[in-house]
Design a protein around this motif. Sequence first.
Motif, PDB file in Angstrom:
ATOM      1  N   TYR A  96       3.924  -0.498  -6.902  1.00 48.22           N
ATOM      2  CA  TYR A  96       2.882  -0.952  -6.331  1.00 48.22           C
ATOM      3  C   TYR A  96       3.022  -1.114  -4.714  1.00 48.22           C
ATOM      4  O   TYR A  96       2.078  -0.788  -4.143  1.00 48.22           O
ATOM      5  CB  TYR A  96       2.120  -2.164  -6.770  1.00 48.22           C
ATOM      6  CG  TYR A  96       0.917  -2.842  -6.276  1.00 48.22           C
ATOM      7  CD1 TYR A  96      -0.342  -2.255  -6.693  1.00 48.22           C
ATOM      8  CD2 TYR A  96       1.200  -4.085  -5.544  1.00 48.22           C
ATOM      9  CE1 TYR A  96      -1.487  -2.757  -5.781  1.00 48.22           C
ATOM     10  CE2 TYR A  96       0.057  -4.693  -4.987  1.00 48.22           C
ATOM     11  CZ  TYR A  96      -1.100  -4.020  -5.239  1.00 48.22           C
ATOM     12  OH  TYR A  96      -2.064  -4.424  -4.500  1.00 48.22           O
ATOM     13  N   MET A  97       3.986  -1.776  -4.465  1.00 52.28           N
ATOM     14  CA  MET A  97       3.955  -2.188  -3.032  1.00 52.28           C
ATOM     15  C   MET A  97       4.285  -1.160  -2.114  1.00 52.28           C
ATOM     16  O   MET A  97       3.854  -0.957  -1.173  1.00 52.28           O
ATOM     17  CB  MET A  97       4.992  -3.388  -2.817  1.00 52.28           C
ATOM     18  CG  MET A  97       4.731  -4.710  -3.451  1.00 52.28           C
ATOM     19  SD  MET A  97       3.274  -5.528  -2.644  1.00 52.28           S
ATOM     20  CE  MET A  97       3.788  -5.679  -0.943  1.00 52.28           C
ATOM     21  N   GLN A  98       5.018   0.056  -2.693  1.00 50.81           N
ATOM     22  CA  GLN A  98       5.422   1.122  -1.863  1.00 50.81           C
ATOM     23  C   GLN A  98       4.108   2.008  -1.710  1.00 50.81           C
ATOM     24  O   GLN A  98       3.780   2.369  -0.696  1.00 50.81           O
ATOM     25  CB  GLN A  98       6.364   1.949  -2.707  1.00 50.81           C
ATOM     26  CG  GLN A  98       6.701   3.320  -1.860  1.00 50.81           C
ATOM     27  CD  GLN A  98       7.899   4.181  -2.754  1.00 50.81           C
ATOM     28  OE1 GLN A  98       8.212   3.732  -4.024  1.00 50.81           O
ATOM     29  NE2 GLN A  98       8.342   5.158  -2.108  1.00 50.81           N
ATOM     30  N   LYS A  99       3.211   2.104  -2.944  1.00 46.92           N
ATOM     31  CA  LYS A  99       2.097   2.772  -2.705  1.00 46.92           C
ATOM     32  C   LYS A  99       0.962   2.264  -1.847  1.00 46.92           C
ATOM     33  O   LYS A  99       0.320   2.725  -1.276  1.00 46.92           O
ATOM     34  CB  LYS A  99       1.241   2.893  -4.123  1.00 46.92           C
ATOM     35  CG  LYS A  99       2.252   3.791  -4.787  1.00 46.92           C
ATOM     36  CD  LYS A  99       1.508   4.140  -6.198  1.00 46.92           C
ATOM     37  CE  LYS A  99       2.173   4.915  -7.421  1.00 46.92           C
ATOM     38  NZ  LYS A  99       1.697   5.177  -8.387  1.00 46.92           N
ATOM     39  N   LYS A 100       1.038   0.823  -1.831  1.00 49.00           N
ATOM     40  CA  LYS A 100       0.257   0.015  -0.907  1.00 49.00           C
ATOM     41  C   LYS A 100       0.616   0.265   0.607  1.00 49.00           C
ATOM     42  O   LYS A 100      -0.239   0.323   1.555  1.00 49.00           O
ATOM     43  CB  LYS A 100       0.255  -1.473  -1.303  1.00 49.00           C
ATOM     44  CG  LYS A 100      -0.774  -2.244  -0.331  1.00 49.00           C
ATOM     45  CD  LYS A 100      -0.678  -3.918  -0.741  1.00 49.00           C
ATOM     46  CE  LYS A 100      -1.654  -4.387   0.110  1.00 49.00           C
ATOM     47  NZ  LYS A 100      -1.645  -6.185  -0.300  1.00 49.00           N
ATOM     48  N   GLN A 101       1.965   0.211   0.637  1.00 51.21           N
ATOM     49  CA  GLN A 101       2.428   0.467   2.228  1.00 51.21           C
ATOM     50  C   GLN A 101       1.876   1.756   2.457  1.00 51.21           C
ATOM     51  O   GLN A 101       1.355   2.345   3.904  1.00 51.21           O
ATOM     52  CB  GLN A 101       3.749   0.235   2.216  1.00 51.21           C
ATOM     53  CG  GLN A 101       4.514   0.418   3.535  1.00 51.21           C
ATOM     54  CD  GLN A 101       3.879  -0.331   4.738  1.00 51.21           C
ATOM     55  OE1 GLN A 101       3.766  -1.897   3.920  1.00 51.21           O
ATOM     56  NE2 GLN A 101       3.886  -0.347   5.864  1.00 51.21           N
ATOM     57  N   GLN A 102       2.197   2.807   1.614  1.00 51.44           N
ATOM     58  CA  GLN A 102       1.676   4.315   2.116  1.00 51.44           C
ATOM     59  C   GLN A 102       0.174   4.367   2.148  1.00 51.44           C
ATOM     60  O   GLN A 102      -0.277   5.020   3.381  1.00 51.44           O
ATOM     61  CB  GLN A 102       1.890   5.057   1.027  1.00 51.44           C
ATOM     62  CG  GLN A 102       3.470   5.357   0.552  1.00 51.44           C
ATOM     63  CD  GLN A 102       3.884   6.327  -0.421  1.00 51.44           C
ATOM     64  OE1 GLN A 102       2.982   6.454  -1.202  1.00 51.44           O
ATOM     65  NE2 GLN A 102       5.138   6.834  -0.527  1.00 51.44           N
ATOM     66  N   ARG A 103      -0.817   3.659   1.791  1.00 50.96           N
ATOM     67  CA  ARG A 103      -1.741   3.604   1.930  1.00 50.96           C
ATOM     68  C   ARG A 103      -2.287   2.891   3.220  1.00 50.96           C
ATOM     69  O   ARG A 103      -3.319   3.316   3.948  1.00 50.96           O
ATOM     70  CB  ARG A 103      -2.806   2.914   0.830  1.00 50.96           C
ATOM     71  CG  ARG A 103      -2.939   3.663  -0.397  1.00 50.96           C
ATOM     72  CD  ARG A 103      -3.986   2.852  -1.479  1.00 50.96           C
ATOM     73  NE  ARG A 103      -4.034   1.605  -1.787  1.00 50.96           N
ATOM     74  CZ  ARG A 103      -3.217   1.230  -2.666  1.00 50.96           C
ATOM     75  NH1 ARG A 103      -2.406   2.004  -3.595  1.00 50.96           N
ATOM     76  NH2 ARG A 103      -2.834  -0.070  -2.829  1.00 50.96           N
ATOM     77  N   LEU A 104      -1.710   1.865   3.580  1.00 54.81           N
ATOM     78  CA  LEU A 104      -2.071   1.225   4.955  1.00 54.81           C
ATOM     79  C   LEU A 104      -1.607   2.161   6.063  1.00 54.81           C
ATOM     80  O   LEU A 104      -2.344   2.070   7.027  1.00 54.81           O
ATOM     81  CB  LEU A 104      -1.279  -0.202   4.943  1.00 54.81           C
ATOM     82  CG  LEU A 104      -1.757  -1.176   4.257  1.00 54.81           C
ATOM     83  CD1 LEU A 104      -0.575  -2.337   4.011  1.00 54.81           C
ATOM     84  CD2 LEU A 104      -3.044  -1.735   4.279  1.00 54.81           C
ATOM     85  N   GLU A 105      -0.387   2.746   5.843  1.00 53.84           N
ATOM     86  CA  GLU A 105      -0.169   3.925   6.957  1.00 53.84           C
ATOM     87  C   GLU A 105      -1.035   4.716   6.955  1.00 53.84           C
ATOM     88  O   GLU A 105      -1.303   5.342   8.107  1.00 53.84           O
ATOM     89  CB  GLU A 105       1.127   4.278   6.584  1.00 53.84           C
ATOM     90  CG  GLU A 105       2.562   3.355   6.905  1.00 53.84           C
ATOM     91  CD  GLU A 105       3.802   3.632   6.289  1.00 53.84           C
ATOM     92  OE1 GLU A 105       3.794   4.959   6.189  1.00 53.84           O
ATOM     93  OE2 GLU A 105       4.815   2.967   6.455  1.00 53.84           O
ATOM     94  N   GLN A 106      -1.530   5.427   5.785  1.00 53.35           N
ATOM     95  CA  GLN A 106      -2.452   6.395   6.029  1.00 53.35           C
ATOM     96  C   GLN A 106      -3.817   5.983   6.872  1.00 53.35           C
ATOM     97  O   GLN A 106      -4.341   6.720   7.418  1.00 53.35           O
ATOM     98  CB  GLN A 106      -2.873   7.108   4.795  1.00 53.35           C
ATOM     99  CG  GLN A 106      -1.591   7.791   4.063  1.00 53.35           C
ATOM    100  CD  GLN A 106      -1.854   8.211   2.451  1.00 53.35           C
ATOM    101  OE1 GLN A 106      -2.829   7.780   1.874  1.00 53.35           O
ATOM    102  NE2 GLN A 106      -0.955   8.855   1.838  1.00 53.35           N
ATOM    103  N   LYS A 109      -3.921   3.558   8.750  1.00 53.32           N
ATOM    104  CA  LYS A 109      -3.812   3.337  10.303  1.00 53.32           C
ATOM    105  C   LYS A 109      -3.577   4.700  10.867  1.00 53.32           C
ATOM    106  O   LYS A 109      -4.232   4.777  12.017  1.00 53.32           O
ATOM    107  CB  LYS A 109      -2.299   2.682  10.369  1.00 53.32           C
ATOM    108  CG  LYS A 109      -1.844   2.306  11.737  1.00 53.32           C
ATOM    109  CD  LYS A 109      -0.636   1.486  11.797  1.00 53.32           C
ATOM    110  CE  LYS A 109      -0.228   1.278  12.986  1.00 53.32           C
ATOM    111  NZ  LYS A 109       1.289   0.512  13.102  1.00 53.32           N
TER     112      LYS A 109
END
Length: 418
Positions: free
Chosen positions: A376-386, A388
């Motif tokens: 979940y945290m990995q996918k959340k980080q990917q969404r935040l980077e996208q 951004k």
Amino acid sequence: MTAISVSCGEWFVCSSDKKLIAVHTKQAREPFIFDCSTAEKKPKNTEADSQSDGSEDTGNDKILALAVSPSGNLAALTDDSKRLVLFRTESSWQHISTRWVVRRCTSLVFTQTEDVLLVADKSGDVYSFSVVDPQEDGELKLGHLSMLLSMTLTPNDKYVITADRDEKIRVSHLKSPYNIQSFCLGHEEFVSVLVIPSVHPQWLLSGSGDGTVKLWEYESGRKLQSWDLKALRETPSTETEQENKKRYAVSRIACSPDGGHVAVQCERLPIVQFFRIDQSSEERLVVCSRVTLPHSPLHMTFDPKGRLWVLLESREAPLQIYTHAQDCWECDAESSELNQVVDCLKPHWEALQAGAETESCFQHLYKVNFDNMASYMQKKQQRLEQQKTHWGKKRAAAKTTKKNKKNKKPKPVSQAAS
């Protein structure tokens, strides 16, 4: 399913893979052998077919459960091909009938009156089969929402006690199973074994995949005592972390005929832990001696004399007898009965060995915990980077548009009006 052994009067009975083998312990007689692979085949269009869900119609004839009646005059087995076979055992073994169950079974038990055989299956249902009319089809008695793993009856046939994969022990009235007397709750994994001590009919012993043995007052559902078998084990100081995390599923609990002794076996662990039952003190279940076995145990049972017979995974010594003397249990290697039974079992070692599974037969019953937080945290980080990146591109595009508008020259004023 590993090998199963029971004491049936003067007969020692064991089943493994597709064969049932009954050996007389007193007389030099040919053993009775029932081979499910050559037994009666299932007829088409039976009543069981109409109730079946149509899945897994074919089986491999492996024996799944075995039971002996309280008097020892009857026995029954069920196999992977959905047979339910009834025997008479009084003077010599005799096949009475073969019937067919709806789904593969996990536990069998005779009533005290020996007129009914109860059958629990993997779908969570319990069926009642007549012994008086050995051709009659089974009748549905009760159901669980989870796979049933063990079942027993109280000595007065008042309650049927069932245990399932979801850690529940249910106490139901046999004559009206919809009427639930109590639940015995407290195990943290599937409940694999249920036993009522013969001289303490108000108590229930249960074993579980969580490695504990618990003592209950089943009518009220009250827990009296609990023992963690892993904590009782004497482990060396150099034991690895992997060994510490090993699971110890209780695979067998056996009570002596006098009700005073309890033997507990964990799956594929070469140890038998003994307890003493004492009703006069608060410590109702008292830890006694422990016996280290020379090989992994397949099954165990007490005989009418109170001796413990242990079936082992060894061609040379497939069976041992332990007797109680001076507060400890000792191996009786000189028993003539032992030698007679061993001589009869050795020619059938292949069948016994086939029933000894190298992998845990309980492994698929444990609860699986999914740790999805890292994902979940990995996918959340990917969404935040996208996000951004997306908003960065939009801001850059907006700045470019603004700059273009500012640099754009105004149109000259027309002088035609003059």
